[in-house]
Design an enzyme around this catalytic site. Sequence first.
Site, mmCIF file in Angstrom:
data_model
loop_
_atom_site.group_PDB
_atom_site.id
_atom_site.type_symbol
_atom_site.label_atom_id
_atom_site.label_comp_id
_atom_site.label_asym_id
_atom_site.label_seq_id
_atom_site.Cartn_x
_atom_site.Cartn_y
_atom_site.Cartn_z
ATOM 1 C CB ALA A 89 47.709 23.112 10.434
ATOM 2 C CE1 TYR A 90 41.237 28.322 8.868
ATOM 3 C CE2 TYR A 90 39.533 26.643 8.802
ATOM 4 C CZ TYR A 90 39.900 27.969 8.767
ATOM 5 O OH TYR A 90 38.939 28.941 8.629
ATOM 6 C CB SER A 91 40.444 21.578 12.304
ATOM 7 O OG SER A 91 39.933 21.527 10.992
ATOM 8 C CE LYS B 294 40.124 30.320 11.830
ATOM 9 N NZ LYS B 294 39.604 31.661 12.076
#
Length: 687
Positions: A577-579, A582
């Site tokens: 979810a972060y990668s 981002k």
Amino acid sequence: MLNRWNRQEADGLDPLGQLVYQSRLIGAEESLVLWGGGNTSLKIEESDFRGRPCLVLRVKGSGSDMKSIEPRHFSGVRMDDVLNLRDREDMSDEEMVAYLAHTLTDPTAPRPSIETLLHAFVKAASVVHSHADSIVALTNTDCGVKSVIDCYNDSIITIPYLRPGFRLSKEVADAIDQSPHCDALILMNHGLITWGESSEESYSRHINLVTQAENYLAELGRGKTVFGTSGISPLSDEQRRAAAARLAPLVRGALSRNERCILCYDDSPGVLDFVNSKRASQLSQIGPATPDHLLHTKQFPLYIAANESTLSDPKRFFEILKSQLDRYENSYRDYVERHRSASDPQLNPAPRVVLVPGIGIWTAGKDIRAATISRDIYRHTIQVIRAAEGHGAYRSLAEDEIHAVEYWPLELYKLSLAPPEKPLARRIALITGGAGGIGRSIAETFAANGSLIVIADLNETDCAAAANELTKRYGSGTAIGLAMDVTDEQSVKRAINQLTLAYGGLDILISNAGIARTGRIDELNLEDWEQSLAVNATGHFLVAREAVRIFREQGIGGNIIFNVTKNVLAAGAEFGAYSASKAAEMQLARVLAIENGQYGIRVNMINPDAVFSAGLWSPEIKAQRAKAQGIEVAYLEEYYRKRNLLQVKVTAEDVSEAALWLASDRSAKTTGCIIPVDGGLREAFPR
Ligand code: ZN
């Protein structure tokens, strides 16, 4: 005006203490002196450096501000060395300054006031000089001398306007000698001088005479509508501020064509009463109230002939602004040309005060302090005009006198002594997620490098606390905190409006707010995925979109720095979810760089990795990342340090250094670039 002398407080003080006490009372009255104006002195029996008794004139040092003055700001001038100067015919300013330097009891004391000899030549022990609004309102009309006589009979001496310096000092001394029964003197278009045998006596006399002028003016102005009817239908507070926030970047951009400036907005009742009146267009173009006001407001403000329809149409407003500003700057250049001497520098032709009916005023300065000083002074200019028009027609100084003060070699010399500007001077930076972690560290670094700081974060109290800390260190007004939820379009717009109202515009956006949700994709819940996209993708879009709109309106370039992550180039397991969110941020940055290069707007990215400082990693994230790497939590920092090529620990300050380089003109030719701040990770090399 209230006489604030309190014998209980003052009686125990030594003579210098009484002078400080008196000066602070004067400085506390804004309608007497503003921002370094006016001066006071006391002749005191002291001992010289060899212990010999000598009479010393303690006089305010040049540039100090009376409201916060300290004993050390009063330079000591040996009376013996200056009294003989009265026999001279004339003396240039430069000669006088050089001479006075030799007369100081302490050679390291501040340069004494330019009005030092005036204080020395008055025989009484204590002398007070102010630029009282009511005195200036009395003198600055077509019937000035008559009004002074009317108000005071013949108890006061008047001297026609003369620029401060040796000749004025001598004329004052001669006039007092010729009228020994008088105990005060008015300098036309300048201010009031009183004297007495003690600090209390000269102070009380000063306050009494100012009060007399106030009463006289109030009596004459009673029942008169000085500024006439309103030429524009007033807006509600909310409408006016919304319009001001919308128009401010246009004004700031136009005024920054020669040199970038910071704006200060004022819609206080007295200001609105003036700018909304039909007579403001004419009254505002007469000139400044006193010579020292001129240095902060220029001879004239820019009056923008706006009406209801132009205020609601920014495009039309900008056309009018631009054409009137062109005219203003051309006429300023002509005025300088008419009076210039070969050695004069070319000062910025842009106005320092802009009047807009319906809106209020904007004042401009190289920093927030300068803009605030101009605002305070123009408020008093309006009061002086109002009081003067109550008994006559407001008048100002002649143009050659205006020029002589504006291009006074001593003032120009002061400008040349100013330290070089810091790399981010005249810049306004918005930092999302600025209350903690990397954002907070960037705020600190940018403030230290001269930028004004807007800290935006979810929690209003945290923002205010972070901003307060910066203002304590870098000066009043240098930072503000604004609550902002980057995922909420309305919240972003509201904060941006507050920002343009506070400073006039924006130069740098540090798009930094982010969240880190962990979990393998097959186990990840939709809420975490959507929340990651909302903050790490949509949040950057919403804030950057508003920033670019402001940059384009200002027309003076702009700078966006995205705090991305090394994960977009080298994704990590259980960080989907972060990668992914981002990665959207990175593509957004690249498209913004492509779309806006033609407007001088630069967009760059920083990819930090494993910044543990500033409480960035929650215990949960630490535990999860340790698990993902198959190591103990206690070894996590060591693990990240060892895995980079340089084998170093990366800190928030390291990231701030990269941000500083990207935000400053040192990287003027760089856009669309990624700077890794990760100690070197070969799998995350940008390519
Ligand atoms: Zn003065």
